[in-house]
Design a protein around this motif. Structure first.
Motif, mmCIF file in Angstrom:
data_model
loop_
_atom_site.group_PDB
_atom_site.id
_atom_site.type_symbol
_atom_site.label_atom_id
_atom_site.label_comp_id
_atom_site.label_asym_id
_atom_site.label_seq_id
_atom_site.Cartn_x
_atom_site.Cartn_y
_atom_site.Cartn_z
ATOM 1 N N GLN A 1 22.264 6.998 3.714
ATOM 2 C CA GLN A 1 23.174 6.192 2.889
ATOM 3 C C GLN A 1 22.911 6.563 1.433
ATOM 4 O OE1 GLN A 1 23.985 2.108 4.417
ATOM 5 N NE2 GLN A 1 21.899 2.211 5.126
ATOM 6 N N ARG B 1 24.748 5.166 -1.976
ATOM 7 C CA ARG B 1 24.396 3.844 -2.438
ATOM 8 C C ARG B 1 22.926 3.729 -2.820
ATOM 9 N NH1 ARG B 1 23.504 0.544 1.474
ATOM 10 N NH2 ARG B 1 21.413 0.576 0.671
ATOM 11 N N TYR C 1 21.586 4.688 -6.254
ATOM 12 C CA TYR C 1 21.871 3.798 -7.385
ATOM 13 C C TYR C 1 20.583 3.328 -8.046
ATOM 14 C CZ TYR C 1 24.289 0.152 -10.012
ATOM 15 O OH TYR C 1 24.814 -0.628 -11.019
ATOM 16 N N SER D 1 28.245 0.054 -13.761
ATOM 17 C CA SER D 1 27.924 0.381 -12.373
ATOM 18 C C SER D 1 28.803 1.521 -11.884
ATOM 19 C CB SER D 1 28.145 -0.830 -11.478
ATOM 20 O OG SER D 1 27.179 -1.799 -11.731
ATOM 21 N N PHE E 1 27.747 5.281 -10.390
ATOM 22 C CA PHE E 1 28.189 5.895 -9.134
ATOM 23 C C PHE E 1 28.899 7.224 -9.391
ATOM 24 C CE2 PHE E 1 27.624 1.674 -7.063
ATOM 25 C CZ PHE E 1 26.840 2.112 -6.019
ATOM 26 N N MET F 1 25.233 -9.158 1.489
ATOM 27 C CA MET F 1 24.107 -8.639 2.247
ATOM 28 C C MET F 1 24.474 -7.337 2.929
ATOM 29 S SD MET F 1 22.323 -10.716 5.349
ATOM 30 C CE MET F 1 23.863 -10.768 6.263
ATOM 31 N N GLU F 2 23.623 -6.356 2.755
ATOM 32 C CA GLU F 2 23.816 -5.102 3.458
ATOM 33 C C GLU F 2 23.514 -5.312 4.947
ATOM 34 O OE1 GLU F 2 20.843 -2.293 2.445
ATOM 35 O OE2 GLU F 2 21.624 -0.788 3.825
ATOM 36 N N VAL G 1 26.954 -7.238 -6.236
ATOM 37 C CA VAL G 1 28.018 -6.547 -5.501
ATOM 38 C C VAL G 1 28.272 -5.152 -6.069
ATOM 39 C CG1 VAL G 1 29.214 -8.541 -4.528
ATOM 40 C CG2 VAL G 1 29.846 -7.731 -6.778
ATOM 41 N N CYS G 2 28.104 -5.008 -7.373
ATOM 42 C CA CYS G 2 28.300 -3.680 -7.960
ATOM 43 C C CYS G 2 27.221 -2.721 -7.467
ATOM 44 C CB CYS G 2 28.273 -3.741 -9.489
ATOM 45 S SG CYS G 2 29.811 -4.357 -10.176
ATOM 46 N N ALA G 3 25.969 -3.205 -7.415
ATOM 47 C CA ALA G 3 24.885 -2.334 -6.962
ATOM 48 C C ALA G 3 25.077 -1.945 -5.505
ATOM 49 C CB ALA G 3 23.538 -3.022 -7.153
ATOM 50 N N LEU G 4 25.763 -2.789 -4.749
ATOM 51 C CA LEU G 4 26.058 -2.440 -3.361
ATOM 52 C C LEU G 4 27.295 -1.556 -3.264
ATOM 53 C CD1 LEU G 4 25.132 -5.729 -1.513
ATOM 54 C CD2 LEU G 4 24.245 -3.463 -1.010
ATOM 55 N N GLY G 5 27.876 -1.243 -4.385
ATOM 56 C CA GLY G 5 28.954 -0.267 -4.381
ATOM 57 C C GLY G 5 30.339 -0.804 -4.675
ATOM 58 N N THR H 1 32.429 -1.285 -7.005
ATOM 59 C CA THR H 1 32.792 -1.083 -8.405
ATOM 60 C C THR H 1 34.292 -0.799 -8.480
ATOM 61 O OG1 THR H 1 32.220 1.233 -8.152
ATOM 62 C CG2 THR H 1 30.538 -0.199 -9.079
ATOM 63 N N PRO H 2 34.890 -1.130 -9.610
ATOM 64 C CA PRO H 2 36.323 -0.894 -9.773
ATOM 65 C C PRO H 2 36.674 0.559 -9.450
ATOM 66 C CG PRO H 2 35.494 -2.175 -11.605
ATOM 67 C CD PRO H 2 34.311 -1.793 -10.785
ATOM 68 N N LEU I 1 37.012 -0.449 3.014
ATOM 69 C CA LEU I 1 37.649 -0.564 4.325
ATOM 70 C C LEU I 1 37.195 -1.878 4.962
ATOM 71 C CD1 LEU I 1 38.943 0.469 7.026
ATOM 72 C CD2 LEU I 1 36.833 1.746 7.404
ATOM 73 N N ILE J 1 33.010 -8.432 6.964
ATOM 74 C CA ILE J 1 32.235 -7.205 6.800
ATOM 75 C C ILE J 1 33.140 -6.110 6.243
ATOM 76 C CG2 ILE J 1 30.838 -5.443 7.932
ATOM 77 C CD1 ILE J 1 30.150 -7.416 10.089
ATOM 78 N N TYR K 1 33.276 -2.027 4.558
ATOM 79 C CA TYR K 1 32.565 -0.753 4.598
ATOM 80 C C TYR K 1 32.935 0.062 3.375
ATOM 81 C CZ TYR K 1 30.989 3.796 6.293
ATOM 82 O OH TYR K 1 30.358 5.004 6.426
ATOM 83 N N ARG L 1 31.019 3.321 0.660
ATOM 84 C CA ARG L 1 29.867 4.154 0.293
ATOM 85 C C ARG L 1 28.833 4.220 1.413
ATOM 86 N NH1 ARG L 1 30.758 4.900 -5.257
ATOM 87 N NH2 ARG L 1 31.520 3.063 -6.348
ATOM 88 N N ASP L 2 29.244 4.563 2.602
ATOM 89 C CA ASP L 2 28.365 4.720 3.774
ATOM 90 C C ASP L 2 27.658 3.428 4.179
ATOM 91 O OD1 ASP L 2 28.914 7.405 3.458
ATOM 92 O OD2 ASP L 2 27.077 7.779 2.301
ATOM 93 N N THR L 3 28.110 2.293 3.676
ATOM 94 C CA THR L 3 27.347 1.064 3.899
ATOM 95 C C THR L 3 28.222 -0.050 4.456
ATOM 96 O OG1 THR L 3 26.057 1.666 1.959
ATOM 97 C CG2 THR L 3 25.775 -0.559 2.778
ATOM 98 N N LEU L 4 27.665 -0.775 5.439
ATOM 99 C CA LEU L 4 28.315 -1.994 5.907
ATOM 100 C C LEU L 4 27.787 -3.146 5.065
ATOM 101 C CD1 LEU L 4 27.956 -1.688 9.787
ATOM 102 C CD2 LEU L 4 30.112 -1.744 8.528
ATOM 103 N N VAL L 5 28.661 -3.905 4.457
ATOM 104 C CA VAL L 5 28.222 -5.025 3.637
ATOM 105 C C VAL L 5 28.875 -6.314 4.139
ATOM 106 C CG1 VAL L 5 28.051 -5.971 1.321
ATOM 107 C CG2 VAL L 5 28.015 -3.506 1.646
#
Lengths: 687, 89
Positions: free
Chosen positions: A99, A102, A105, A252, A256, A492-493, B33-37, B39-40, B45, B56, B58, B60-64
């Motif tokens: 991942q 992310r 970051y 942020s 990215f 939460m991730e 939320v920005c650090a989790l990706g 961002t504007p 998805l 949930i 998806y 930046r390769d991450t499920l949030v």
């Protein structure tokens, strides 16, 4: 920063986001040479450890796992302050190759600081399996720091990491500034801010970092500069920064962009993966509103079973301590003064036994919990129960600590550390005493069966309904007005599932047990000792002991709840520990041939419990306790006098006497209130 | 819905994709939320979104996972795409 000579101690800080394998790497580096404590003045865990390789000795500081380095959360502030104050010679930023976008970051956040950085590109094996090909050299070139590909769980890349650490730490000279790429995003804005603050930035902050953070509306940066700037410059700065509430998000986004650029040359997908849906398989069920809850229920039941199995070996030690008094008494009676034998047997050994059993339980719980977290499932539990917890005004992350409360409230209180956001954490830990622990449940079910026979089920149902009401009310009071502050809700991730790494799980459980052995353990032991003193002195007879005298003195209050001095004493003992309550009843009501003052350890002794089941029941029913009084006792003890250990845990986690004594006062009040209400209701029902 | 008009993340249907336009809330929320990706300009998805309860997403390769009230703080450009077959369920 000076270079490191062989023989000197290298200070390495580990930074990184949660779920990147940071703990696994920490454990690989340090083995079991670890020390777990708190950051000074904070209730955030600080892990340190040491290693030695080729004549270099190193110290590793594991920074809290955070997603970024803003000043908005306690963990992030701790990590950031540590890095800024140059507590380390080298900073290792752990990133998850699977991942990457992310997790880089955090690396970018660290790169903005004037520190020596090595990026540990962890879980490359997982990334390879996903069809990702990563060129760590290209990544290193574009980030301009060394990047070491590794798979910490398998020990791959450890040597290269250590070599790189030593090489980087030996580089002399100041660290280059790396923030230029970001400043472009804000065009001339950062430059203008720099002009204003030029010369006023206190060491060890750098001008460029401070300017960037000011533009991004960082509260702490603003505070520092407000104290340093004259009024005119401060006002100029504020004018410049006004109306840029979007800057945090824009910053942020720029980070990215930087990451994307760095990755464009370094990362290639060998074959096109269909994205999330290749990983989605099990999660489709595990996060489903219905199936997800069924799976969660099954997992919880299996977890309880696994916990009982896992805690068996250490539990035998505790049970051994509880059996010891019988042996000692047989062997030594007559040879030692009576008070000394009683003190050793009833005052000390039983307390140690009970505390050891609780420690064993904690070991079991955290082994299982560590397993669930390590494989990645734990976040799903929080997810499925989020909606349910919202009804209590909480969110999903409070589910796990509160569930642990059924085992032991002390654990629930310390377990709230999984919650980010101080407000949510504080509310959850103040609610923890409302969850009936297993010690209390034993008392409740026993007493209700003795007094109410088949109607016990009704009594238990009434308790459950009233408990739901009290949870709602207490949570409402806490949210509306009592607890201030911020939290970010459920954000939460859901980490990808991984094979369990037993080293990580083991060291997690060990560190939790060690933390309990430092405080909670001794509080249980000390409380047991003083309870013994209370029931033994002055003359070895419980009926005339200090605690009994106290019970008689407050009997007028007890009448409110229909409780005589004996029930009141039981109530007081429950305050010392819920586990001791039944034993206290057995002794106070003179059931069986138990030692007159050995009240602490009785509940663990299965044979004796059988004895109590038959005899105490008979004694209690003939002791002249009315059903209304029994009901009052049940309600009073259920709602919800926290035990001493829980109060101590609340104090340890909040660092505040206000909250600790507030919780005590509140729950003491609800106890007496519920007891009195139940008594009045009982008088009407059981005429 | 008009192109460019604002839509909340919790209104995005499962399988739908959209670009993030803005994140609203307190600094702690925004930075998380920005650090989790989130961002504007980022495409997100939607993977799971029932009428009630958390959702949930998806990116930046991450499920949030986001709570429903939290998701309302993430605003989207209303450019929702038709769900494709693989994304059902």
């Amino acid at each position: 920063m000076q270079a490191i000579e062989p023989g000197a101690e290298l200070r390495v800080a580990l930074a990184g986001q949660p779920n990147t394998g940071k703990s696994t790497l920490f454990n690989r580096l340090t083995g079991l040479n670890q020390h777990v404590g708190n950051w000074p003045g904070k209730t955030v865990e600080k892990k340190e450890g040491s290693f030695s390789v080729n004549g270099f000795r190193g110290q590793v500081i594991d920074l809290p796992g955070t997603y970024s380095l803003t000043a908005n959360s306690l963990e992030e502030k701790i990590a950031r302050d540590f890095l800024i104050n140059q507590g380390a010679d080298v900073v290792v930023v752990v990133v998850d190759a699977s991942q990457l976008e992310r997790s880089l970051y955090m690396a970018v956040e660290v790169l903005l600081l004037p520190v020596k950085v090595v990026v540990a590109l962890n879980m490359v094996d997982v990334a390879e399996k996903m069809g990702l090909s990563l060129d760590s050299k290209a990544l290193a070139a574009s980030l301009r720091v060394p990047v070491v590909p590794m798979a910490a769980a398998k020990g791959r890349g450890m040597e290269e990491l250590l070599e790189t650490l030593i090489r980087v730490s030996a580089q002399a000279g100041p660290v280059q500034e790396r923030g230029a790429r970001l400043e472009q995003a804000f065009e001339e804005m950062v430059g203008s801010v720099r002009e204003i603050i030029h010369g006023a930035v206190p060491r060890p902050y750098t001008e460029s970092w401070m300017a960037l953070k000011l533009v991004e509306q960082d509260g702490e940066a603003a505070e520092i500069m407000k104290a340093r700037l004259d009024d005119q410059s401060w006002r100029a700065l504020q004018d410049l920064l006004a109306g840029r509430q979007d800057a945090l998000a824009a910053g942020s986004a720029a980070r990215f962009e930087w990451i994307k650029e760095a990755l464009s040359s370094a990362a290639q997908e060998k074959e096109r993966q269909t994205g999330v849906f290749t990983r989605w398989g099990f999660d489709r069920a595990a996060t489903h509103p219905l199936w997800g809850k069924l799976i969660a229920g099954a997992v919880l039941i299996l977890s309880v079973l696994a916990t009982y199995i896992a805690c068996l070996p250490p539990m035998t030690l505790g049970l051994g301590l509880l059996i010891m008094p019988n042996i000692l008494r047989n062997a030594l009676s007559g040879e030692l003064p009576g008070w000394l034998l009683a003190m050793v047997c009833d005052g000390i050994l039983t307390g140690l036994g009970v505390a050891t059993c609780v420690a064993a339980f904690i070991a079991g719980v955290f082994l299982v919990l560590g397993f669930l977290e390590d494989i990645g499932y734990l976040a799903r539990l929080s997810f499925v129960f989020d909606r349910f917890m919202r009804r209590l005004g909480l969110h999903g992350k409070s589910f796990i600590p509160l569930t642990m409360g059924f085992v032991c409230n002390i654990m629930a209180v310390t377990g709230t550390r999984v919650i980010d956001g101080w407000r949510q954490r504080l509310i959850t830990l103040l609610l923890a005493p409302l969850v009936p622990c297993k010690g209390l449940l034993v008392v409740i079910s026993f007493v209700s069966v003795v007094f109410f026979g088949p109607d016990a089920a009704l009594v238990l149902a009434a308790l459950a309904v009233v408990m739901a009401g009290q949870l709602l009310l207490t949570s409402f009071l806490l949210r509306r007005g009592l607890v201030k502050g911020e939290d970010c809700g459920l954000v939460m991730e859901l980490p990808p599932y991984h094979k369990p790494n037993f080293r990580t799980i083991w060291s997690y459980a060990v560190s939790r047990v060690r933390a309990f052995l430092r405080h909670g353990y001794w509080i249980i032991v000390i409380a047991a000792f003083f309870t013994w003193v209370g029931v033994y002195y002055p003359d070895g007879q419980i009926e005339t002991s200090y605690l009994a005298r106290f019970g008689r003195a407050v009997e007028p209050f007890g009448r409110l709840m229909g409780m005589d001095w004996r029930l009141l004493m039981t109530f007081l003992v429950a305050f010392s520990s819920k586990e001791a309550t039944l034993g206290a009843m057995a002794v106070i009501y003179g059931a069986g041939n138990t030692s007159r003052t050995a009240i602490e350890g009785l509940y663990m002794d299965q044979g004796l419990m059988m004895n109590i089941q038959t005899q105490l029941g008979a004694f209690l029913t003939t002791a002249g306790i009315s059903q209304a009084s029994a009901l009052a006792f049940l309600f009073a003890i259920f709602f919800s006098l926290p035990c001493l250990g829980t109060l101590a845990a609340i104090h340890a986690e909040t660092g505040s006497y206000k909250w600790t004594l507030g919780a005590l006062a509140y729950y003491l009040f609800t106890s007496v209130f519920m007891g009195a209400a139940a008594y009045q209701a009982g008088l009407l029902i059981f005429r | 819905m008009e192109v460019g008009s604002s839509m909340r993340l919790d209104e995005l249907q499962p399988g739908g994709r959209a670009l993030i336009s803005e994140v609203r809330g307190k600094p702690l929320f925004i930075s998380r939320v920005c650090a989790l990706g989130f961002t504007p300009g980022t495409e997100v998805l939607m993977v799971r979104n029932h009428r009630r309860g958390p959702l949930i997403a998806y990116l930046r390769d991450t499920l949030v996972a986001l709570g429903r009230p939290e998701a309302a703080g993430v605003r989207l450009l209303a450019r929702q795409q038709r769900p494709v077959a693989e994304e059902r369920g």
